[in-house]
Write a protein that holds these residues in place. Sequence first.
Motif, PDB file in Angstrom:
ATOM      1  N   LEU A   1     -28.119  42.931 -28.655  1.00  0.00           N
ATOM      2  CA  LEU A   1     -26.706  42.925 -28.888  1.00  0.00           C
ATOM      3  C   LEU A   1     -26.573  42.922 -30.477  1.00  0.00           C
ATOM      4  O   LEU A   1     -27.050  41.909 -30.918  1.00  0.00           O
ATOM      5  CB  LEU A   1     -25.632  41.830 -28.379  1.00  0.00           C
ATOM      6  N   ILE A   2     -25.729  43.727 -31.154  1.00  0.00           N
ATOM      7  CA  ILE A   2     -25.513  43.651 -32.528  1.00  0.00           C
ATOM      8  C   ILE A   2     -24.018  43.764 -32.647  1.00  0.00           C
ATOM      9  O   ILE A   2     -23.389  44.748 -32.100  1.00  0.00           O
ATOM     10  CB  ILE A   2     -26.293  44.781 -33.395  1.00  0.00           C
ATOM     11  N   VAL A   3     -23.430  42.887 -33.405  1.00  0.00           N
ATOM     12  CA  VAL A   3     -21.881  42.947 -33.746  1.00  0.00           C
ATOM     13  C   VAL A   3     -21.669  43.120 -35.358  1.00  0.00           C
ATOM     14  O   VAL A   3     -22.189  42.313 -36.138  1.00  0.00           O
ATOM     15  CB  VAL A   3     -21.087  41.714 -33.165  1.00  0.00           C
ATOM     16  N   GLN A   4     -21.302  44.429 -35.681  1.00  0.00           N
ATOM     17  CA  GLN A   4     -21.157  44.314 -37.004  1.00  0.00           C
ATOM     18  C   GLN A   4     -19.616  45.126 -37.520  1.00  0.00           C
ATOM     19  O   GLN A   4     -18.971  45.671 -36.827  1.00  0.00           O
ATOM     20  CB  GLN A   4     -22.411  45.321 -37.533  1.00  0.00           C
ATOM     21  N   ASP A   5     -19.486  44.871 -38.867  1.00  0.00           N
ATOM     22  CA  ASP A   5     -18.187  45.302 -39.506  1.00  0.00           C
ATOM     23  C   ASP A   5     -18.632  46.289 -40.698  1.00  0.00           C
ATOM     24  O   ASP A   5     -19.240  45.825 -41.604  1.00  0.00           O
ATOM     25  CB  ASP A   5     -17.217  44.279 -40.137  1.00  0.00           C
ATOM     26  N   PRO A   6     -18.402  47.689 -40.332  1.00  0.00           N
ATOM     27  CA  PRO A   6     -18.786  48.600 -41.558  1.00  0.00           C
ATOM     28  C   PRO A   6     -17.635  48.711 -42.659  1.00  0.00           C
ATOM     29  O   PRO A   6     -17.805  49.376 -43.388  1.00  0.00           O
ATOM     30  CB  PRO A   6     -18.832  50.177 -40.696  1.00  0.00           C
ATOM     31  N   ASP A   7     -16.653  47.830 -42.641  1.00  0.00           N
ATOM     32  CA  ASP A   7     -15.444  47.988 -43.540  1.00  0.00           C
ATOM     33  C   ASP A   7     -15.571  46.985 -44.536  1.00  0.00           C
ATOM     34  O   ASP A   7     -14.552  46.837 -45.328  1.00  0.00           O
ATOM     35  CB  ASP A   7     -14.240  47.921 -42.784  1.00  0.00           C
ATOM     36  N   ALA A   8     -16.710  46.241 -44.680  1.00  0.00           N
ATOM     37  CA  ALA A   8     -16.776  45.240 -45.580  1.00  0.00           C
ATOM     38  C   ALA A   8     -16.942  45.661 -47.090  1.00  0.00           C
ATOM     39  O   ALA A   8     -17.708  46.573 -47.464  1.00  0.00           O
ATOM     40  CB  ALA A   8     -17.789  44.197 -45.308  1.00  0.00           C
ATOM     41  N   PRO A   9     -16.293  45.071 -47.918  1.00  0.00           N
ATOM     42  CA  PRO A   9     -15.330  44.124 -47.754  1.00  0.00           C
ATOM     43  C   PRO A   9     -13.827  44.557 -47.909  1.00  0.00           C
ATOM     44  O   PRO A   9     -13.027  43.944 -47.308  1.00  0.00           O
ATOM     45  CB  PRO A   9     -15.329  43.234 -49.173  1.00  0.00           C
ATOM     46  N   ASP A  10     -13.489  45.800 -48.252  1.00  0.00           N
ATOM     47  CA  ASP A  10     -12.338  46.292 -47.946  1.00  0.00           C
ATOM     48  C   ASP A  10     -12.433  47.664 -47.225  1.00  0.00           C
ATOM     49  O   ASP A  10     -12.947  48.722 -47.775  1.00  0.00           O
ATOM     50  CB  ASP A  10     -11.766  46.709 -49.336  1.00  0.00           C
ATOM     51  N   PRO A  11     -11.576  48.018 -46.299  1.00  0.00           N
ATOM     52  CA  PRO A  11     -11.742  49.112 -45.526  1.00  0.00           C
ATOM     53  C   PRO A  11     -11.443  50.428 -46.518  1.00  0.00           C
ATOM     54  O   PRO A  11     -11.768  51.634 -46.294  1.00  0.00           O
ATOM     55  CB  PRO A  11     -10.727  49.114 -44.421  1.00  0.00           C
ATOM     56  N   ALA A  12     -10.545  50.273 -47.292  1.00  0.00           N
ATOM     57  CA  ALA A  12     -10.283  51.496 -48.297  1.00  0.00           C
ATOM     58  C   ALA A  12     -11.498  51.646 -49.246  1.00  0.00           C
ATOM     59  O   ALA A  12     -11.535  52.831 -49.734  1.00  0.00           O
ATOM     60  CB  ALA A  12      -9.156  51.176 -49.141  1.00  0.00           C
TER      61      ALA A  12
ATOM     62  N   TRP B   1     -23.158  39.099 -35.505  1.00  0.00           N
ATOM     63  CA  TRP B   1     -23.838  38.523 -34.495  1.00  0.00           C
ATOM     64  C   TRP B   1     -24.934  39.210 -33.971  1.00  0.00           C
ATOM     65  O   TRP B   1     -24.775  40.558 -33.788  1.00  0.00           O
ATOM     66  CB  TRP B   1     -22.758  38.134 -33.222  1.00  0.00           C
ATOM     67  N   ILE B   2     -26.227  38.752 -33.770  1.00  0.00           N
ATOM     68  CA  ILE B   2     -27.306  39.556 -33.108  1.00  0.00           C
ATOM     69  C   ILE B   2     -27.578  38.586 -31.932  1.00  0.00           C
ATOM     70  O   ILE B   2     -28.044  37.376 -32.094  1.00  0.00           O
ATOM     71  CB  ILE B   2     -28.295  39.716 -34.207  1.00  0.00           C
ATOM     72  N   VAL B   3     -28.178  39.207 -30.822  1.00  0.00           N
ATOM     73  CA  VAL B   3     -28.720  38.462 -29.751  1.00  0.00           C
ATOM     74  C   VAL B   3     -29.833  39.436 -29.434  1.00  0.00           C
ATOM     75  O   VAL B   3     -29.656  40.599 -29.033  1.00  0.00           O
ATOM     76  CB  VAL B   3     -27.587  38.130 -28.370  1.00  0.00           C
ATOM     77  N   VAL B   4     -30.767  38.789 -28.998  1.00  0.00           N
ATOM     78  CA  VAL B   4     -32.150  39.443 -28.508  1.00  0.00           C
ATOM     79  C   VAL B   4     -32.511  38.977 -27.137  1.00  0.00           C
ATOM     80  O   VAL B   4     -32.230  37.686 -26.883  1.00  0.00           O
ATOM     81  CB  VAL B   4     -33.347  39.557 -29.546  1.00  0.00           C
ATOM     82  N   ASP B   5     -33.257  39.809 -26.426  1.00  0.00           N
ATOM     83  CA  ASP B   5     -33.755  39.439 -25.107  1.00  0.00           C
ATOM     84  C   ASP B   5     -33.012  38.842 -24.009  1.00  0.00           C
ATOM     85  O   ASP B   5     -33.071  37.810 -23.263  1.00  0.00           O
ATOM     86  CB  ASP B   5     -35.111  38.333 -25.260  1.00  0.00           C
ATOM     87  N   LEU B   6     -31.634  39.439 -23.824  1.00  0.00           N
ATOM     88  CA  LEU B   6     -30.690  39.253 -22.860  1.00  0.00           C
ATOM     89  C   LEU B   6     -31.453  39.653 -21.571  1.00  0.00           C
ATOM     90  O   LEU B   6     -31.977  40.678 -21.585  1.00  0.00           O
ATOM     91  CB  LEU B   6     -29.301  39.843 -23.086  1.00  0.00           C
ATOM     92  N   PRO B   7     -31.270  38.948 -20.528  1.00  0.00           N
ATOM     93  CA  PRO B   7     -31.997  39.131 -19.410  1.00  0.00           C
ATOM     94  C   PRO B   7     -31.467  40.474 -18.684  1.00  0.00           C
ATOM     95  O   PRO B   7     -30.465  40.868 -18.699  1.00  0.00           O
ATOM     96  CB  PRO B   7     -31.558  38.078 -18.311  1.00  0.00           C
TER      97      PRO B   7
END
Length: 162
Positions: free
Chosen positions: A43-54, A63-69
Amino acid sequence: MQLRSPAFASMGPIPRAHTCEGDDISPPLEWGDPPAGTCSFALIVQDPDAPDPAAPRRIWVHWIVVDLPPDLRALPADAAASLPSGARHGANDWGRTAWGGPCPPIGRHRYFFALYALDTRLDALQAPTRAALEAAMAGRILARAELVGTYEKQRAAPHRTG
């Protein structure tokens, strides 16, 4: 394979409890049956709008999580505090191995939750960065599901005198 959350709709606002303005706990996530041969999830959770969406300048990893069953079909709220056996956090852009909720400095940002069904486990990765995880997943992805939520910091009401 589809990814959803009981806490927010696709392209809907992420509840404050899951952000830096609230309890900063990871949101609950659910997904459907993965393809045959799935050995783990990442799982990867990311924000491509940093720092300003404009004027975005970078992708911020939350967040990153690896090896979830492979038999797992959901993560409860605050799962980041106690991952399933064998799963591990990766490094986020705050330099921590944990959930770091939305905390945009300006504007409404989009947060991409991407779940990958993999044909292998990633036992060799310890606290991987996004780049290390993406390199390890190359050629191993059986399916990908995505959920996008949004968040904009709440503004304090102006102070009135008199």
